[in-house]
Design a protein around this motif. Structure first.
Motif, PDB file in Angstrom:
ATOM      1  N   UNK A 189       0.867  -1.171   0.000  1.00  0.00           N
ATOM      2  CA  UNK A 189       0.000   0.000   0.000  1.00  0.00           C
ATOM      3  C   UNK A 189       0.907   1.224   0.000  1.00  0.00           C
ATOM      4  N   UNK A 190       0.312   2.394  -0.086  1.00  0.00           N
ATOM      5  CA  UNK A 190       1.093   3.627  -0.087  1.00  0.00           C
ATOM      6  C   UNK A 190       1.954   3.709   1.172  1.00  0.00           C
ATOM      7  N   UNK A 191       3.264   3.864   0.991  1.00  0.00           N
ATOM      8  CA  UNK A 191       4.174   4.016   2.118  1.00  0.00           C
ATOM      9  C   UNK A 191       4.606   2.726   2.776  1.00  0.00           C
ATOM     10  N   UNK A 192       4.122   1.576   2.309  1.00  0.00           N
ATOM     11  CA  UNK A 192       4.504   0.306   2.938  1.00  0.00           C
ATOM     12  C   UNK A 192       5.982   0.041   2.706  1.00  0.00           C
ATOM     13  N   UNK A 193       6.620  -0.602   3.689  1.00  0.00           N
ATOM     14  CA  UNK A 193       8.068  -0.772   3.635  1.00  0.00           C
ATOM     15  C   UNK A 193       8.484  -2.169   4.058  1.00  0.00           C
ATOM     16  N   UNK A 194       9.534  -2.652   3.410  1.00  0.00           N
ATOM     17  CA  UNK A 194      10.300  -3.772   3.937  1.00  0.00           C
ATOM     18  C   UNK A 194      11.371  -3.181   4.845  1.00  0.00           C
ATOM     19  N   UNK A 195      11.657  -3.864   5.935  1.00  0.00           N
ATOM     20  CA  UNK A 195      12.545  -3.351   6.982  1.00  0.00           C
ATOM     21  C   UNK A 195      13.870  -4.099   6.910  1.00  0.00           C
ATOM     22  N   UNK A 196      14.971  -3.344   6.875  1.00  0.00           N
ATOM     23  CA  UNK A 196      16.307  -3.941   6.815  1.00  0.00           C
ATOM     24  C   UNK A 196      17.140  -3.397   7.967  1.00  0.00           C
ATOM     25  N   UNK A 197      17.735  -4.305   8.719  1.00  0.00           N
ATOM     26  CA  UNK A 197      18.543  -3.939   9.878  1.00  0.00           C
ATOM     27  C   UNK A 197      19.969  -4.435   9.699  1.00  0.00           C
ATOM     28  N   UNK A 198      20.936  -3.577  10.031  1.00  0.00           N
ATOM     29  CA  UNK A 198      22.344  -3.975  10.161  1.00  0.00           C
ATOM     30  C   UNK A 198      22.693  -3.837  11.632  1.00  0.00           C
ATOM     31  N   UNK A 199      22.948  -4.964  12.275  1.00  0.00           N
ATOM     32  CA  UNK A 199      23.174  -4.964  13.719  1.00  0.00           C
ATOM     33  C   UNK A 199      24.563  -5.512  14.009  1.00  0.00           C
ATOM     34  N   UNK A 200      25.383  -4.734  14.717  1.00  0.00           N
ATOM     35  CA  UNK A 200      26.747  -5.144  15.071  1.00  0.00           C
ATOM     36  C   UNK A 200      26.747  -5.756  16.466  1.00  0.00           C
ATOM     37  N   UNK A 201      27.298  -6.973  16.529  1.00  0.00           N
ATOM     38  CA  UNK A 201      27.331  -7.679  17.815  1.00  0.00           C
ATOM     39  C   UNK A 201      28.514  -8.652  17.805  1.00  0.00           C
ATOM     40  N   UNK A 202      29.296  -8.635  18.857  1.00  0.00           N
ATOM     41  CA  UNK A 202      30.459  -9.525  18.980  1.00  0.00           C
ATOM     42  C   UNK A 202      31.419  -9.373  17.788  1.00  0.00           C
ATOM     43  N   UNK A 203      31.567  -8.135  17.303  1.00  0.00           N
ATOM     44  CA  UNK A 203      32.476  -7.887  16.203  1.00  0.00           C
ATOM     45  C   UNK A 203      31.963  -8.340  14.846  1.00  0.00           C
ATOM     46  N   UNK A 204      30.719  -8.763  14.784  1.00  0.00           N
ATOM     47  CA  UNK A 204      30.117  -9.216  13.535  1.00  0.00           C
ATOM     48  C   UNK A 204      28.913  -8.343  13.197  1.00  0.00           C
ATOM     49  N   UNK A 205      28.547  -8.299  11.909  1.00  0.00           N
ATOM     50  CA  UNK A 205      27.381  -7.530  11.478  1.00  0.00           C
ATOM     51  C   UNK A 205      26.314  -8.480  10.954  1.00  0.00           C
TER      52      UNK A 205
END
Length: 471
Positions: free
Chosen positions: A167-183
């Motif tokens: 629909x108008x403005x609908x989004x897929x969500x993408x996260x880059x999360x850094x933890x323990x030296x890894x992404x």
């Protein structure tokens, strides 16, 4: 890192997925209300599976109530972090949440008065999930973000939206999360739309993910081509209004489906094929949402933008009347001429459409037309089993009107659309793919499809089930 599934788990409603980082920071993906499940929905809407004040931030994929509808309750119970979404989602959510609060307050007032009549005290069960003031407090936490740009949202996490085409403005969500030296790269689909949608853009490609949380509403189905929708609408108008001389009652979700129907009817008028009838849009919410959608022409696809060069309102046509007042809605019961009534909600479990069905279902000249998914326990779901009798507002009605469904108008992608959305991914690099927002039997069929596509682990989480993520 851990992910827990607190909604839309082996069902199509109540989207809520919680990511807990090693730092104890918590990111909630969507906060949707359960809908169309009767008493079970009421119970589940009180069952978080987590402590609201412990959530640090919320990412909202789009405005539909099954994804946004419990945000005011979350705020009322202690959440005070930011809510990230696109600009259209914020505006559309505000209207939908205010409408939801008004309905709940009215329902609670009615129940309290009824219980007082019988000298019974009010119960917690009859209280609204939230009020208008809770919606106001929630909207103050909303933050708008554009598509296709990374934004730092915590010390260890970045967020990017891409167009979901739903629909108008609908989004897929993408996260880059850094933890323990890894992404970690995590993608949440929200609701994936259809390629070549009539109004919005097709779903956009996205970066390679390590983990994917994916909707699966139509994971075992193929839709009829959307290009047939205008012709199919015309067929039902002709059959019901011109041949049977009856009323065509169209159940349509206020956001998305209603605008599609208006667009197709406008298209028929531009092609000189629209029958000269009265067309009633009987839903104040649908009218208001349509006006907001018109404010975002940059979010339309290229075909609609081209149409706007010579048609300044693609959702308006000859014979269309807006019905805002309750008194005017009731007067439609006394309209004896053939006409088309478009009303909400799409599953016919609430709103003015339920009254129109109640008043027209016993007349064989009429047609009740559903234009999207109906949860099996909803009034729409029950009618689509073609019963001889149905109870509406506790009153039995014989079903003499035709019951029909347009399967070409879904805003959710079918399994080919979902597979195309995943086409930008190397399956070997996706460590786990989680299927949400689907009936379990459908998910089992889609799971097998994805395993054959090369995705090594396709999980179907149960309600409140948790998984640990690692690289």
């Amino acid at each position: 890192m851990q992910i827990s599934f607190h909604g839309a788990a082996r069902t199509v409603t109540g989207s809520k997925h919680l990511i807990t980082l090693k730092s104890s920071r918590r990111i909630l993906l969507d906060c949707g209300m359960y809908q169309g499940m009767g008493i079970r929905a009421r119970q589940l809407n009180h069952e978080w599976g987590f402590d609201p004040p412990s959530v640090d931030l919320l990412v909202l994929s789009h405005a539909h109530i099954d994804h946004s509808g419990l945000i005011p309750k979350l705020v009322h119970e202690g959440f005070h972090g930011p809510v990230y979404c696109t600009s259209p989602t914020r505006k559309l959510s505000e209207l939908l949440l205010l409408d939801s609060a008004h309905i709940q307050e009215e329902d609670a007032d009615f129940e309290h008065r009824k219980m007082a009549h019988f000298s019974q005290p009010p119960t917690d069960e009859n209280k609204p999930l939230y009020t208008v003031s809770d919606v106001t407090a929630a909207m103050a936490l909303f933050h708008e973000l554009p598509y296709n740009q990374w934004h730092q949202i915590t010390d260890e996490a970045e967020l990017m939206f891409t167009d979901a085409g739903h629909i108008l403005g609908s989004a897929c969500v993408h996260l880059r999360i850094r933890e323990n030296g890894q992404t970690f790269h995590i993608t949440f689909s929200g609701d994936v739309g259809r390629y070549r949608d009539v109004i919005v853009n097709s779903p956009a490609p996205f970066p390679q993910a390590d983990y994917v949380i994916m909707e699966s509403t139509y994971g075992n189905s193929l839709h009829e081509p959307a290009s047939q929708s205008a012709d199919q609408l015309l067929q039902w108008i002709t059959h019901t209004c011109l041949e049977k001389k009856g009323k065509l009652i169209i159940a349509a979700f206020s956001l998305g489906r209603t605008q599609e129907i208006l667009y197709y009817l406008n298209q028929l008028e531009l092609e000189n094929r629209l029958p000269a009838l009265s067309y009633y849009l009987d839903s104040p919410l649908s009218i208001a949402l349509t006006e907001i959608i018109k404010q975002y022409p940059d979010y339309f696809n290229s075909r609609v933008k081209k149409l706007l060069e010579h048609d300044d309102d693609p959702f308006r046509f000859q014979g269309l009347e807006y019905v805002r007042e309750v008194a005017d809605s009731k007067l439609l019961n006394y309209v004896n001429k053939p006409c088309v009534i478009i009303s909400a909600s799409g599953m016919a479990d609430a709103g003015r459409i339920k009254h129109h069905i109640s008043n027209n279902i016993e007349n064989s000249r009429n047609t009740i037309l559903f234009t999207g998914y109906c949860e099996p326990e909803s009034l729409g779901g029950r009618l689509l089993t073609h019963p001889k009798e149905v109870h509406i507002f506790g009153v039995p009605h014989e079903v003499h009107a035709e019951i029909a469904q347009l399967k070409s108008m879904s805003a959710h992608g079918d399994y080919e659309d979902l597979e195309q959305w995943l086409g930008c991914q190397d399956p070997r690099q996706v460590r786990q793919l989680f299927l949400v927002h689907g009936e379990y039997e459908v998910q089992l069929a889609f799971q097998q499809r994805l395993l054959r596509k090369g995705f090594p682990e396709v999980m179907i989480p149960d309600l409140h089930q948790s998984f640990y993520l690692s690289l």
